[in-house]
Enzyme design. Structure first.
Site, PDB file in Angstrom:
ATOM      1  N   GLN A  23       0.846  -1.195   0.000  1.00 39.95           N
ATOM      2  CA  GLN A  23       0.000   0.000   0.000  1.00 39.95           C
ATOM      3  C   GLN A  23       0.882   1.245   0.000  1.00 39.95           C
ATOM      4  OE1 GLN A  23      -3.492  -0.586   2.988  1.00 39.95           O
ATOM      5  NE2 GLN A  23      -1.841  -1.905   3.654  1.00 39.95           N
ATOM      6  N   HIS A  61      -1.361   1.642  -4.318  1.00 39.07           N
ATOM      7  CA  HIS A  61      -1.719   3.059  -4.235  1.00 39.07           C
ATOM      8  C   HIS A  61      -0.783   3.946  -5.037  1.00 39.07           C
ATOM      9  CE1 HIS A  61      -3.904   1.935  -0.228  1.00 39.07           C
ATOM     10  NE2 HIS A  61      -4.616   1.657  -1.297  1.00 39.07           N
ATOM     11  N   SER A  68       0.615  -3.114   8.532  1.00 42.66           N
ATOM     12  CA  SER A  68      -0.615  -2.478   8.030  1.00 42.66           C
ATOM     13  C   SER A  68      -1.705  -2.571   9.080  1.00 42.66           C
ATOM     14  CB  SER A  68      -1.077  -3.152   6.737  1.00 42.66           C
ATOM     15  OG  SER A  68      -2.337  -2.622   6.364  1.00 42.66           O
TER      16      SER A  68
HETATM   17  P1  NAD Z   1      -1.571   2.680   8.606  1.00 44.91           P
HETATM   18  O1  NAD Z   1      -0.853   3.967   8.875  1.00 44.91           O
HETATM   19  O2  NAD Z   1      -3.043   2.667   8.630  1.00 44.91           O
HETATM   20  O3  NAD Z   1      -1.095   1.589   9.681  1.00 44.91           O
HETATM   21  C1  NAD Z   1       0.259   1.386   9.945  1.00 44.91           C
HETATM   22  C2  NAD Z   1       0.354   0.259  10.957  1.00 44.91           C
HETATM   23  O4  NAD Z   1       1.741  -0.013  11.097  1.00 44.91           O
HETATM   24  C3  NAD Z   1      -0.192   0.609  12.343  1.00 44.91           C
HETATM   25  O5  NAD Z   1      -1.219  -0.310  12.676  1.00 44.91           O
HETATM   26  C4  NAD Z   1       1.023   0.435  13.277  1.00 44.91           C
HETATM   27  O6  NAD Z   1       0.701  -0.321  14.431  1.00 44.91           O
HETATM   28  C5  NAD Z   1       1.977  -0.380  12.438  1.00 44.91           C
HETATM   29  N1  NAD Z   1       3.393  -0.113  12.696  1.00 44.91           N
HETATM   30  C6  NAD Z   1       4.002   1.050  12.972  1.00 44.91           C
HETATM   31  N2  NAD Z   1       5.312   0.873  13.090  1.00 44.91           N
HETATM   32  C7  NAD Z   1       5.556  -0.435  12.888  1.00 44.91           C
HETATM   33  C8  NAD Z   1       6.722  -1.241  12.875  1.00 44.91           C
HETATM   34  N3  NAD Z   1       7.940  -0.726  13.107  1.00 44.91           N
HETATM   35  N4  NAD Z   1       6.598  -2.568  12.628  1.00 44.91           N
HETATM   36  C9  NAD Z   1       5.377  -3.121  12.406  1.00 44.91           C
HETATM   37  N5  NAD Z   1       4.238  -2.413  12.406  1.00 44.91           N
HETATM   38  C10 NAD Z   1       4.325  -1.082  12.638  1.00 44.91           C
HETATM   39  O7  NAD Z   1      -0.985   2.163   7.262  1.00 44.91           O
HETATM   40  P2  NAD Z   1      -1.631   1.268   6.127  1.00 44.91           P
HETATM   41  O8  NAD Z   1      -2.322   0.104   6.714  1.00 44.91           O
HETATM   42  O9  NAD Z   1      -0.530   1.076   5.134  1.00 44.91           O
HETATM   43  O10 NAD Z   1      -2.781   2.144   5.446  1.00 44.91           O
HETATM   44  C11 NAD Z   1      -2.726   3.533   5.303  1.00 44.91           C
HETATM   45  C12 NAD Z   1      -2.474   4.132   3.930  1.00 44.91           C
HETATM   46  O11 NAD Z   1      -1.374   4.979   4.136  1.00 44.91           O
HETATM   47  C13 NAD Z   1      -2.050   3.247   2.841  1.00 44.91           C
HETATM   48  O12 NAD Z   1      -2.946   3.502   1.845  1.00 44.91           O
HETATM   49  C14 NAD Z   1      -0.661   3.760   2.369  1.00 44.91           C
HETATM   50  O13 NAD Z   1      -0.724   4.028   0.987  1.00 44.91           O
HETATM   51  C15 NAD Z   1      -0.512   5.064   3.012  1.00 44.91           C
HETATM   52  N6  NAD Z   1       0.806   5.455   3.553  1.00 44.91           N
HETATM   53  C16 NAD Z   1       1.965   5.106   2.940  1.00 44.91           C
HETATM   54  C17 NAD Z   1       3.176   5.481   3.496  1.00 44.91           C
HETATM   55  C18 NAD Z   1       4.430   5.061   2.799  1.00 44.91           C
HETATM   56  O14 NAD Z   1       4.446   4.964   1.575  1.00 44.91           O
HETATM   57  N7  NAD Z   1       5.501   4.779   3.533  1.00 44.91           N
HETATM   58  C19 NAD Z   1       3.233   6.191   4.686  1.00 44.91           C
HETATM   59  C20 NAD Z   1       2.023   6.559   5.290  1.00 44.91           C
HETATM   60  C21 NAD Z   1       0.814   6.167   4.714  1.00 44.91           C
END
Ligand code: NAD
Length: 246
Positions: A101, A119, A192
């Site tokens: 994602q 995405h 996620s």
């Molecule tokens: P989310 O932000 O909803 O959830 C992230 C999850 O990661 C949380 O439940 C948290 O507990 C967990 N987490 C945090 N640090 C962690 C670690 N070190 N190890 C394991 N787990 C950890 O993210 P999502 O489910 O990907 O959905 C949100 C949307 O945000 C997606 O559509 C994505 O495209 C987008 N997004 C992308 C980025 C990126 O490209 N890096 C950053 C932020 C959001």
């Protein structure tokens, strides 16, 4: 048996492993997640910075965010141990695809060769008029003098190749991800919250079609009760341990 050893053994015995990743896998690279502790949405309202209607109405919010936050962050970050571990599992040949994602391109930088970006990616920018593509390095300097940036070929407006809130996922990409979910016998969901749909349907779909489902996430998720393995801890700590036990 230790849960890490059990996951590693199942991966070894599977023919078609798929990883499904979210923002949490990139957290240890220094990219804030959207939800969970330190989440981005606390500071930047997604209805302004990541919504298609808002982007079409006034793209300057997005481009200012890109110039001041997103671009400098992407230039600085590197894949972490969790991204590198997935690339290692791919080398061992039973990990076929990473469905992500994330829009940060870190799986490819870590060496994963088959990545489905549900995405899209912030690293590609294209013209909404003629579809000419630009790298983010080409667009960043344009922002000094042009906001919003315009296509140098046709003067059309540029946009990032990401799916904004309010937009549908590209059907071909979603279909290929569903196909992977249907064909896999082990799905490893990492970092996620599993609440953004339709992306979050993919792990459940794999499970319903008979795959083993393992979830590695810091916080609990709505799919935990359906999973075969759940570990609530950091991906950068756990995935290298799985690799060591393969
Ligand atoms: P989310 O932000 O909803 O959830 C992230 C999850 O990661 C949380 O439940 C948290 O507990 C967990 N987490 C945090 N640090 C962690 C670690 N070190 N190890 C394991 N787990 C950890 O993210 P999502 O489910 O990907 O959905 C949100 C949307 O945000 C997606 O559509 C994505 O495209 C987008 N997004 C992308 C980025 C990126 O490209 N890096 C950053 C932020 C959001």
């Amino acid at each position: 048996m230790d849960i890490i050893k059990a996951i590693a053994s199942d991966i070894n015995n599977s023919k078609h492993v798929v990883a499904f990743t979210g923002a949490g896998i990139s957290a240890e690279s220094g990219i804030p997640t959207y939800r969970g502790e330190g989440g981005l949405w606390g500071k930047y309202d997604p209805n302004i910075y990541a919504n298609i209607d808002s982007f079409l109405q006034d793209p300057s919010y997005y481009w200012n965010f890109f110039r001041e936050i997103r671009y400098p962050m992407l230039k600085k970050v590197k894949p972490n141990k969790a991204h590198l571990a997935l690339a290692e599992i791919e080398k061992a040949e039973n990990l076929k695809t990473v469905i992500t994602q994330n829009i940060d391109g870190l799986h490819q930088e870590a060496g994963s060769s088959s990545v489905i970006e549900l995405h899209g990616t912030t690293r590609i920018i294209y013209c909404m008029n003629c579809s000419q593509e630009y790298s983010m390095d080409e667009v960043f300097p344009m922002l000094e003098t042009q906001l919003p940036p315009l296509c140098s070929k046709c003067k059309g407006r540029l946009r990032p190749d990401v799916i904004f809130f309010g937009e549908s996922l590209k059907s071909q990409i979603l279909l290929s991800a569903f196909k992977e979910a249907d064909n896999c016998d082990f799905l490893l969901a990492v970092g996620s919250s599993l609440v953004v749909h339709p992306a979050a349907d993919i792990p459940l779909r794999a499970k319903q079609r008979g795959a083993t489902l393992a979830i590695i996430n810091k916080d609990r998720t709505p799919l935990d009760s359906s999973a075969d393995y759940v570990i609530n801890d950091e991906a950068g700590k756990l995935l290298p341990q799985i690799v060591q036990n393969l």
